[in-house]
Structures are given as C-alpha cells and as structure tokens.
Design an enzyme around this catalytic site. Structure first.
Site, PDB file in Angstrom:
ATOM      1  N   GLU A 134      23.991  49.140  10.014  1.00 58.80           N
ATOM      2  CA  GLU A 134      25.428  49.454   9.927  1.00 58.80           C
ATOM      3  C   GLU A 134      26.127  48.762   8.769  1.00 58.80           C
ATOM      4  OE1 GLU A 134      27.408  48.907  13.654  1.00 58.80           O
ATOM      5  OE2 GLU A 134      26.214  50.431  14.663  1.00 58.80           O
ATOM      6  N   GLU A 181      20.505  53.228  17.904  1.00 60.59           N
ATOM      7  CA  GLU A 181      21.346  52.641  18.958  1.00 60.59           C
ATOM      8  C   GLU A 181      22.173  53.736  19.620  1.00 60.59           C
ATOM      9  OE1 GLU A 181      23.984  49.363  17.879  1.00 60.59           O
ATOM     10  OE2 GLU A 181      22.436  48.510  16.590  1.00 60.59           O
TER      11      GLU A 181
HETATM   12  C1  BG6 Z   1      26.731  48.265  16.807  1.00 58.71           C
HETATM   13  C2  BG6 Z   1      25.918  47.073  16.421  1.00 58.71           C
HETATM   14  O1  BG6 Z   1      27.882  48.232  16.060  1.00 58.71           O
HETATM   15  O2  BG6 Z   1      27.196  48.404  18.069  1.00 58.71           O
HETATM   16  C3  BG6 Z   1      25.542  46.175  17.564  1.00 58.71           C
HETATM   17  O3  BG6 Z   1      24.803  47.411  15.658  1.00 58.71           O
HETATM   18  C4  BG6 Z   1      26.694  46.104  18.536  1.00 58.71           C
HETATM   19  O4  BG6 Z   1      25.138  44.942  17.070  1.00 58.71           O
HETATM   20  C5  BG6 Z   1      26.907  47.496  19.115  1.00 58.71           C
HETATM   21  O5  BG6 Z   1      26.571  45.173  19.551  1.00 58.71           O
HETATM   22  C6  BG6 Z   1      28.029  47.588  20.097  1.00 58.71           C
HETATM   23  O6  BG6 Z   1      29.195  47.067  19.574  1.00 58.71           O
HETATM   24  P1  BG6 Z   1      30.020  45.975  20.349  1.00 58.71           P
HETATM   25  O7  BG6 Z   1      31.105  45.564  19.415  1.00 58.71           O
HETATM   26  O8  BG6 Z   1      30.555  46.639  21.570  1.00 58.71           O
HETATM   27  O9  BG6 Z   1      29.072  44.881  20.674  1.00 58.71           O
END
Ligand code: BG6
Length: 482
Positions: free
Chosen positions: A167, A379
């Site tokens: 990201e 993800e």
């Molecule tokens: C992504 C990242 O932005 O989303 C992760 O790659 C992150 O590291 C995940 O934890 C969820 O975002 P957040 O801010 O809810 O933890």
C-alpha cells in the site's frame, strides 16, 4: 452460481505485517523503526497503543503457524521488518533477523504453506530517517534494493511469492498529506509525489534485480485499491470519478503495470508545481520493471462514491474514525476535483468503512481489462469489536457474512474471466490496527489482549476460523451452501 468453485491450485491464505504482530521490538539486535518512535508521540494512536509487544508472534510463531495449518491455509503472507535484517537500514546483516524469518519460512513449508513475503509493510529503520529523511531522499532506492536483494539471496530458493511494497498509496498519503502516519507531515504535496517516485523506483529496481538474479518466482506490489462509483449520471459527477481514478488509483497501478504516469493527472500536478522530479532513464526503468511483474496485488476493503467538490468544498484532511464510534469519520475530497460522500445503498462498519462485496469484483474486472494481469488479493477482511464468551468461544457471524459475500464476488470474478491466484484474509490472528489500537479486531484467531498490554496473549479460534477451514476444504463450494 452453485457450481462455482476456486481452481485447484488456488492459494487460500491469510496475511499479517511485522509491526502489527511481532512485538519483541528491542530483541535480538533489531534496530528501532519509524513506527517504534511515532507511536510514542502523544495522541497519534488510539489510547497510545504500540507494537512493542503486539501479539507476541516473535515468540509464538510456531503456535500461530500450526493454527494456520489446522485451518488448511495454502499460503501465509507476512512482512519482514527491515530493521531486524539491517538494524541501521544497511551495513552488516543481523544474523538473528535472518534466522527468525528462516524459521518462519521453514515452519510454513513444513505444513506445505507457501510463504508470501512482503518486503516492506511500513516499518522503516529509523536510522535511515535520521540520516537522510527516509523515503524523502533518493538515497533510499539503493538501500531498499540492497535490503531486498539480501532477502532474495537468503530466502529466494524457498520463497516463490514476493510483494515489494504494501500500500504505497496509503503509507505516503497518511505520512505526507494527513500527518497520521510517520513522518507525520501535513499537506506536503510536492514531497508526497517525490516520495512516491522514489518508492516507484525502489519497487522497479527491486523487480529488475530479482529477475537479474535468475529467480522465476512471482513478484509484484500490493495496492490499496478503493474502486469508485460516480454519484449519478450528472456529467460533472462522472468527470469527478474520472479525476479520482487517475489521481487515486491509476497513478500507482499504471506505474506497476505499464511504467507510466496517467497523463491528465501528471498535467494537473505539473500545473500546480507538485509533479515529481524524474531523472533521465527513470521512465525506462519503470517500464522495464512493469514488463517483469507477475501480478497486481490488491488490498480491498471498500469502494467509494465520487461527486463534484466545489472549490470551497471538503479537503482531504477530515477526521478519520479511529474509535469505532459509527458516524465520526468525515467526508473528504479535493476541492474543485472530487469528494467521497457515503454510499446510501451500502452499510458501513463501526469504523465507517463501506461494506461492498461487489467492489472486489469491480477491482478484478478493472484490473483484468486495463492491465490483463493475474491478481493476488493480498488483504480483505472486517475490523470489528469481538466478544469472548465465558466459555472462551468467539461468535463472529458478521465477519463470516463479510468474508463469505466477498469470496462469492471473487468466485464470480473468476467465472467472468479474471485470473485470481490467491486470496488472503486480513488477518490470521488479531493484531495491532495501526491507529485503532487492539479493539478493532480482524483475526480468524482471537488474541487475549487489549490496549493495556495486559492479557494472557493466548489464542482462541473464532467461529470464522472454523468457517474458513470448511470453505478451504470444499475448495470454495461451501460458500454457496445455504
Ligand atoms: C491495510 C494495511 O491498510 O489495511 C494493514 O495493509 C491494515 O496493515 C489494514 O491493518 C486495515 O487497516 P486498519 O487501519 O483498520 O488497521
């Protein structure tokens, strides 16, 4: 629909990131990182939470990977902490760091789980920030390539899946535009685009180096893709979507896939003095790397809506919901270009993230027609409050519903011709949610800890763990069982 299944070699997975799970932040020679320092600035993270201990994966990786094997995972995506390998960013390799990740890789392979390594998931050796401002200096390109090739040398024969940067769009936006991530700079547009150019060069030179070393594995970057819908057919809103796509999505994905910046976005930045300085030969390198990547990595959480934003309209700097109190996140946008109002057709999470399974299919279709690349969903998951019952069970039907609908949308994308090779749930265990503390839980496995560093850190399987196991066992068929 009922006959849809994922292909036999589909990599069912789950993901994590070093700072969010490892803890042991001062152990075995690890250097300090930008995040180790940033979390200590008052008011930056929810209740001042840190990753000092995180969920102690550093000491419990065997237990965690055994649980992954029990769930039937075919791949585990994790990141390497640069400062464990090079405590000062470069120089002498820290053998203990190599040993730790070697152990993780071997543990995965023991259970036939393909390790998928993210080279950079935001934790940067602080020494490089002190020395030359980290990503702000072009010097980082060589240090990054040196770090990455050290990993290729150490693990390249065992690891076939590599993600250069996680990201890039998020760590740079939050770092240089909204001051929410390190280095905590506000509205520094010119630097923001320059930093991104350095990151692009680091990614590109790493991909080229990987191929030059003779490796034939899969390599690419993971992009936080938030696809957009125009608010309606009013042409002014349709154009705001076109502008959003160029500035917020294609600005990065076109570099990874084609090695070029979108023309209209570049003209917009040049007119305002924000365009990056590009050295002679850079565009050729970016192009060469683009011809050598193997997939587009996608982190998908939500879609957005685009509407025209008047010149005196909202800015990108509105409050983000980091507390889990629904409705506290602000509408953001760029004055004169676009804004992102709520989608009235869709529900949101407690952290005001729009829930939109079709958006995942939209990402796949767009990538397939624009770039014609295989896709790794690196993800996807739901951050939610979870409650552990007296008997220690955790019932998370909301997470099962979220994952199920997204996976069904993915199966449709495959059925419609997209080549999706992997899907990683974010996340395997609960972990530190950067700005949101430990109460925003994503895991299939519950970890007994909260914001206070108290708790046994014991692991408990959530209902979603058992559900995912069944989905994997049935090669996705269980998604369509009522
Ligand atoms: C992504 C990242 O932005 O989303 C992760 O790659 C992150 O590291 C995940 O934890 C969820 O975002 P957040 O801010 O809810 O933890």
């Amino acid at each position: 629909m009922k006959n849809l299944k994922m292909p036999q070699n589909f990599l069912w997975g789950a993901a994590s990131a070093s700072y969010q799970i490892e803890g042991a932040y001062l152990e075995d020679g690890k250097g300090l990182t930008n995040w180790d320092n940033f979390v200590r600035i008052e008011g930056k993270t929810f209740k001042g939470t840190t990753g000092d201990v995180a969920v102690d994966h550093y000491h419990r990786y065997k237990e965690d990977i055994a649980l992954m094997a029990e769930a039937g995972l075919k791949t585990y995506r994790f990141s390497i902490a640069w400062a464990r390998i090079f405590p000062n960013g470069r120089g002498e390799v820290n053998k203990k760091g190599i040993e730790f990740y070697n152990n993780i890789i071997d543990e995965c392979l023991k259970y036939s789980i393909e390790p998928m390594i993210t080279i950079y998931h935001w934790d940067l050796p602080q020494a490089l920030v002190d020395e030359y401002g980290g990503w702000e200096s072009r010097k980082i390109v060589d240090d990054f390539v040196n770090y990455a090739t050290t990993l290729f040398k150490a693990f390249g024969n065992k690891v076939k899946y590599w993600i250069t940067l996680n990201e890039q769009n998020i760590f740079t936006s939050l770092g240089w535009l909204t001051a929410m991530h390190p280095p905590g700079k506000f509205d520094d547009q010119k630097t923001f685009y320059q930093v991104n150019h350095h990151a692009n060069m680091a990614h590109a030179k790493t991909v080229i180096a990987y191929r030059e070393m003779g490796f034939t594995g899969m390599i690419g970057a993971s992009f936080a893709y938030t696809p957009s819908y125009a608010l309606n057919c009013d042409p002014i809103n349709a154009m705001s979507k076109v502008n959003y796509d160029d500035l917020k999505n294609f600005w990065w994905m076109d570099i990874y896939a084609y090695g070029r910046y979108p023309k209209a976005a570049m003209k917009y930045l040049q007119d305002r003095g924000f365009a990056p300085d590009i050295q002679q030969g850079d565009m050729e390198i970016l192009k060469e790397a683009a011809s050598k990547i193997s997939f587009m990595g996608v982190n998908y959480y939500q879609s957005c809506v685009c509407e025209y934003n008047p010149l005196d309209g909202v800015t990108p700097y509105g409050t983000m919901n980091t507390t889990g109190k629904k409705g506290t996140g602000a509408v953001v946008g760029i004055p004169g270009v676009y804004k992102n109002p709520a989608n009235t057709f869709l529900k949101t999470t407690d952290w005001d993230w729009t829930i939109d399974p079709s958006g995942l299919k939209y990402c796949c279709r767009e990538i397939t027609s624009r770039y014609n690349l295989p896709i790794v969903i690196s993800e996807n998951g739901l951050g939610a409050f979870d409650k552990q019952e007296e008997d220690k069970s955790i019932h998370d039907p909301y997470r099962i519903a979220y994952l199920k609908e997204h996976l069904k949308a993915l199966a449709e994308a495959l059925d419609e011709g997209c080549e999706v090779i992997s899907y990683c749930v974010w996340s395997f265990t609960d972990l530190l949610s950067w700005l949101n503390g430990y109460q925003k839980r994503y895991g299939l496995v519950y970890v007994d800890r909260d914001e206070t560093d108290s708790g046994s850190l014991d692991r408990y399987k959530k209902d979603s763990f058992f559900w995912y196991k069944k989905v994997i066992e049935s090669q996705g068929k269980a998604l369509f069982d009522e």
